[in-house]
Write an enzyme that holds these catalytic residues in place. Structure first.
Site, PDB file in Angstrom:
ATOM      1  N   GLU A 285       0.833  -1.223   0.000  1.00 46.43           N
ATOM      2  CA  GLU A 285       0.000   0.000   0.000  1.00 46.43           C
ATOM      3  C   GLU A 285       0.856   1.257   0.000  1.00 46.43           C
ATOM      4  O   GLU A 285       0.837   2.020   0.960  1.00 46.43           O
ATOM      5  CB  GLU A 285      -0.855   0.036   1.273  1.00 46.43           C
ATOM      6  CG  GLU A 285      -1.789  -1.119   1.456  1.00 46.43           C
ATOM      7  CD  GLU A 285      -2.451  -1.108   2.835  1.00 46.43           C
ATOM      8  OE1 GLU A 285      -2.018  -0.348   3.715  1.00 46.43           O
ATOM      9  OE2 GLU A 285      -3.400  -1.871   3.012  1.00 46.43           O
ATOM     10  N   ARG A 288       3.415   7.536  -0.343  1.00 46.39           N
ATOM     11  CA  ARG A 288       4.528   8.452  -0.603  1.00 46.39           C
ATOM     12  C   ARG A 288       5.361   8.052  -1.823  1.00 46.39           C
ATOM     13  O   ARG A 288       5.712   8.892  -2.657  1.00 46.39           O
ATOM     14  CB  ARG A 288       5.437   8.460   0.632  1.00 46.39           C
ATOM     15  CG  ARG A 288       6.525   9.515   0.607  1.00 46.39           C
ATOM     16  CD  ARG A 288       7.503   9.320   1.773  1.00 46.39           C
ATOM     17  NE  ARG A 288       6.873   9.079   3.038  1.00 46.39           N
ATOM     18  CZ  ARG A 288       6.475  10.037   3.891  1.00 46.39           C
ATOM     19  NH1 ARG A 288       6.716  11.283   3.616  1.00 46.39           N
ATOM     20  NH2 ARG A 288       5.877   9.719   5.023  1.00 46.39           N
ATOM     21  N   ARG A 324       4.419  19.612   6.728  1.00 48.63           N
ATOM     22  CA  ARG A 324       5.406  18.599   7.134  1.00 48.63           C
ATOM     23  C   ARG A 324       6.622  19.166   7.886  1.00 48.63           C
ATOM     24  O   ARG A 324       7.031  18.606   8.896  1.00 48.63           O
ATOM     25  CB  ARG A 324       5.854  17.764   5.930  1.00 48.63           C
ATOM     26  CG  ARG A 324       4.692  17.019   5.246  1.00 48.63           C
ATOM     27  CD  ARG A 324       5.157  15.991   4.234  1.00 48.63           C
ATOM     28  NE  ARG A 324       5.746  14.834   4.872  1.00 48.63           N
ATOM     29  CZ  ARG A 324       7.025  14.613   4.995  1.00 48.63           C
ATOM     30  NH1 ARG A 324       7.887  15.455   4.473  1.00 48.63           N
ATOM     31  NH2 ARG A 324       7.470  13.550   5.625  1.00 48.63           N
ATOM     32  N   CYS A 355       0.908  33.226  11.450  1.00 45.55           N
ATOM     33  CA  CYS A 355       1.346  33.946  12.656  1.00 45.55           C
ATOM     34  C   CYS A 355       1.710  32.999  13.794  1.00 45.55           C
ATOM     35  O   CYS A 355       1.064  32.991  14.853  1.00 45.55           O
ATOM     36  CB  CYS A 355       0.272  34.937  13.065  1.00 45.55           C
ATOM     37  SG  CYS A 355       0.145  36.211  11.814  1.00 45.55           S
TER      38      CYS A 355
HETATM   39  N1  LLP Z   1      -1.439   2.048   4.587  1.00 43.13           N
HETATM   40  C1  LLP Z   1      -1.876   2.503   5.768  1.00 43.13           C
HETATM   41  C2  LLP Z   1      -2.810   1.693   6.568  1.00 43.13           C
HETATM   42  C3  LLP Z   1      -1.440   3.762   6.235  1.00 43.13           C
HETATM   43  O1  LLP Z   1      -1.860   4.222   7.410  1.00 43.13           O
HETATM   44  C4  LLP Z   1      -0.530   4.522   5.453  1.00 43.13           C
HETATM   45  C5  LLP Z   1      -0.036   5.832   5.916  1.00 43.13           C
HETATM   46  C6  LLP Z   1      -0.109   3.990   4.203  1.00 43.13           C
HETATM   47  C7  LLP Z   1      -0.582   2.743   3.810  1.00 43.13           C
HETATM   48  C8  LLP Z   1       0.804   4.728   3.281  1.00 43.13           C
HETATM   49  O2  LLP Z   1       2.036   5.037   3.833  1.00 43.13           O
HETATM   50  P1  LLP Z   1       3.194   5.631   2.871  1.00 43.13           P
HETATM   51  O3  LLP Z   1       3.496   4.575   1.836  1.00 43.13           O
HETATM   52  O4  LLP Z   1       2.676   6.854   2.225  1.00 43.13           O
HETATM   53  O5  LLP Z   1       4.310   5.889   3.772  1.00 43.13           O
HETATM   54  N2  LLP Z   1       1.671  12.487   7.124  1.00 43.13           N
HETATM   55  C9  LLP Z   1       2.894  11.708   7.246  1.00 43.13           C
HETATM   56  C10 LLP Z   1       2.688  10.281   6.788  1.00 43.13           C
HETATM   57  C11 LLP Z   1       1.576   9.553   7.502  1.00 43.13           C
HETATM   58  C12 LLP Z   1       1.259   8.206   6.937  1.00 43.13           C
HETATM   59  C13 LLP Z   1       0.068   7.595   7.576  1.00 43.13           C
HETATM   60  N3  LLP Z   1      -0.295   6.317   7.047  1.00 43.13           N
HETATM   61  C14 LLP Z   1       4.019  12.405   6.497  1.00 43.13           C
HETATM   62  O6  LLP Z   1       3.782  13.454   5.897  1.00 43.13           O
HETATM   63  O7  LLP Z   1       5.155  11.948   6.508  1.00 43.13           O
END
Ligand code: LLP
Length: 428
Positions: A285, A288, A324, A355
């Site tokens: 899944e 990013r 971020r 601000c």
């Molecule tokens: N699957 C599940 C169940 C998740 O909770 C997440 C991300 C993903 C897949 C995808 O993760 P990725 O491949 O994108 O790392 N806002 C944070 C990242 C939070 C991710 C939360 N869950 C940031 O900007 O680094």
């Protein structure tokens, strides 16, 4: 002096000016104004193909779910749908947008947490695959409907991630069920006459090493084996989640996909055979990995301010536009789009219009001498950029533009002042 520097795709230095996927970013800023998110369709497709190829290299039965939360613009969802992706969702809203973008019910997975009963009803009616995050959620779901397939999110007690907020397994995590409780959950689902099963984990986000996956999958498969033997069920899929990191800092290395194929996928194939687990789909899944470096954020310098102790560059994007750096202390590379060949001479904090003192896109960053009107490109802005933006300080959200075959398309209009008040009602 203007020299040509090698930039990574889809960035290009044309005589000191930044081009993104073949298009001048200066022209984009003039046409659409700033702050502006710019998305490259080609880069998303290339990223998809690269990770899919690594996944399928050592095992035939694979599925790639795009984690919609990273960037849920309909254009991005549709690109990945046309590429063959399935969809990972965390809210009824993401399911709604997935269906709207052409993902069929059987291609949508829901992995929520703290899920309400009315949401469970919507998801059961939509007939998407639900990953259970707690015993309570399973009990409440079974009272609403007996779904054809049930999957349980496991906490394999091993987590990883670029920041403590982004580690989603291990002893302190709110997510998933631990082994013993998971076995009970499958037994309850089987007694309720659920017929098909999957199993899931997601250990965290922004992981650049393969090792945490090796350890966590080992644990997940040993739990799957126990469930298979003790409850007597087969798994249609084994989902190992997302989290694959991309380099942000100059010293970061790329996630090694070949190592992933050899140390994760190949042993996965051997272990499922050894444990008698049949031929389940291996699901990942990524969010990013697919969209992060496929997007930049353009922001214009409006203020150069020198105090006795620091030099500040004031730009028109703050943590309302890209949270971020403020939220996780994340590093995003920044290019001065109109001064690419110019040597770094100064050290600046790049700050926004919000601000609060935490409103900085970068701190102590070495850059060429900056003037008002310069255009900055914040790189790697495609994942959790727009999707985490807000209207804080009553600032309408930014616009988004897609680059497709050398042409730009507006995929999200810039919000206007009336968007700020759209849902408000006077108390009288
Ligand atoms: N699957 C599940 C169940 C998740 O909770 C997440 C991300 C993903 C897949 C995808 O993760 P990725 O491949 O994108 O790392 N806002 C944070 C990242 C939070 C991710 C939360 N869950 C940031 O900007 O680094």
């Amino acid at each position: 002096m203007v020299k040509t520097k090698k930039l990574r795709e889809p960035l290009e230095d044309r005589k000191g000016s930044l081009f993104f996927d073949g298009v001048s970013v200066k022209e984009l800023a003039q046409k659409y104004d700033t702050p502006l998110y710019v998305v490259s369709e080609k880069r998303i497709r290339d990223n998809y193909n690269r990770i899919y190829d690594a996944l399928i290299r050592n095992y035939k039965y694979v599925r790639l779910y795009y984690a919609a939360k990273a960037n849920s613009n309909l254009a991005v969802l549709k690109i990945l749908q046309s590429q063959g992706a399935y969809l990972d969702t965390v809210s009824p809203g993401e399911v709604f947008m997935g269906l709207l973008s052409g993902y069929t019910q059987d291609r949508i997975m829901f992995t929520g947490t703290s899920v309400r009963n009315d949401e469970l009803k919507v998801l059961a009616d939509a007939n998407v695959t639900i990953n259970i995050d707690s015993q309570s959620e399973l009990d409440r779901l079974l009272k609403i409907a007996v779904p054809p397939i049930v999957s349980v999110r496991i906490n394999p007690e091993i987590g990883a991630g670029h920041h403590s907020h982004c580690i989603t397994a291990g002893p302190d995590s709110k997510f998933g069920l631990w082994a013993e409780e998971a076995i009970q959950a499958y037994a309850i689902a089987k007694r309720a006459r659920v017929e098909r099963f999957g199993i899931h984990m997601h250990i965290g986000s922004g992981i650049l090493e393969v090792e945490p996956y090796v350890l966590a999958i080992d644990k997940l498969l040993s739990i799957a084996k126990r469930i298979h033997e003790e409850v007597g069920i087969e798994f249609e899929f084994i989902d190992i989640g997302g989290g694959f990191g991309v380099p942000y800092k100059p010293e970061d290395k790329e996630f090694d996909l070949l190592e992933f194929a050899n140390k994760v996928v190949a042993p996965f194939k051997a272990k499922v055979a050894e444990y008698g687990l049949g031929k389940p789909f291996l699901c990942i899944e990524p969010g990013r990995y697919l969209v992060c470096d496929a997007s930049i954020l353009l922001t214009e310098v409006n203020t150069v301010k020198v105090t006795p102790s620091k030099k500040f560059i004031g730009v028109d994007a703050g943590f309302n536009t890209l949270v971020r750096p403020t939220m996780y202390g994340s590093y995003h590379p920044i290019l001065v789009a109109n001064k690419l060949g110019v040597a770094n001479k100064e050290t600046y904090d790049v700050v926004g219009p919000i601000c609060e003192s935490g409103d900085a896109l970068a701190k102590d960053r070495e850059m060429p001498a900056i003037e008002e009107g310069d255009l900055l490109a914040v790189l790697n802005a495609g994942a959790y950029g727009f999707s985490m933006s807000s209207q804080y300080n009553s600032r309408p959200r930014a616009a988004e533009v897609l680059i497709r075959q050398g042409k730009s398309f507006l995929i999200r209009e810039r919000e206007q002042l009336n968007n700020l008040t759209a849902n408000q009602r006077a108390a009288d």
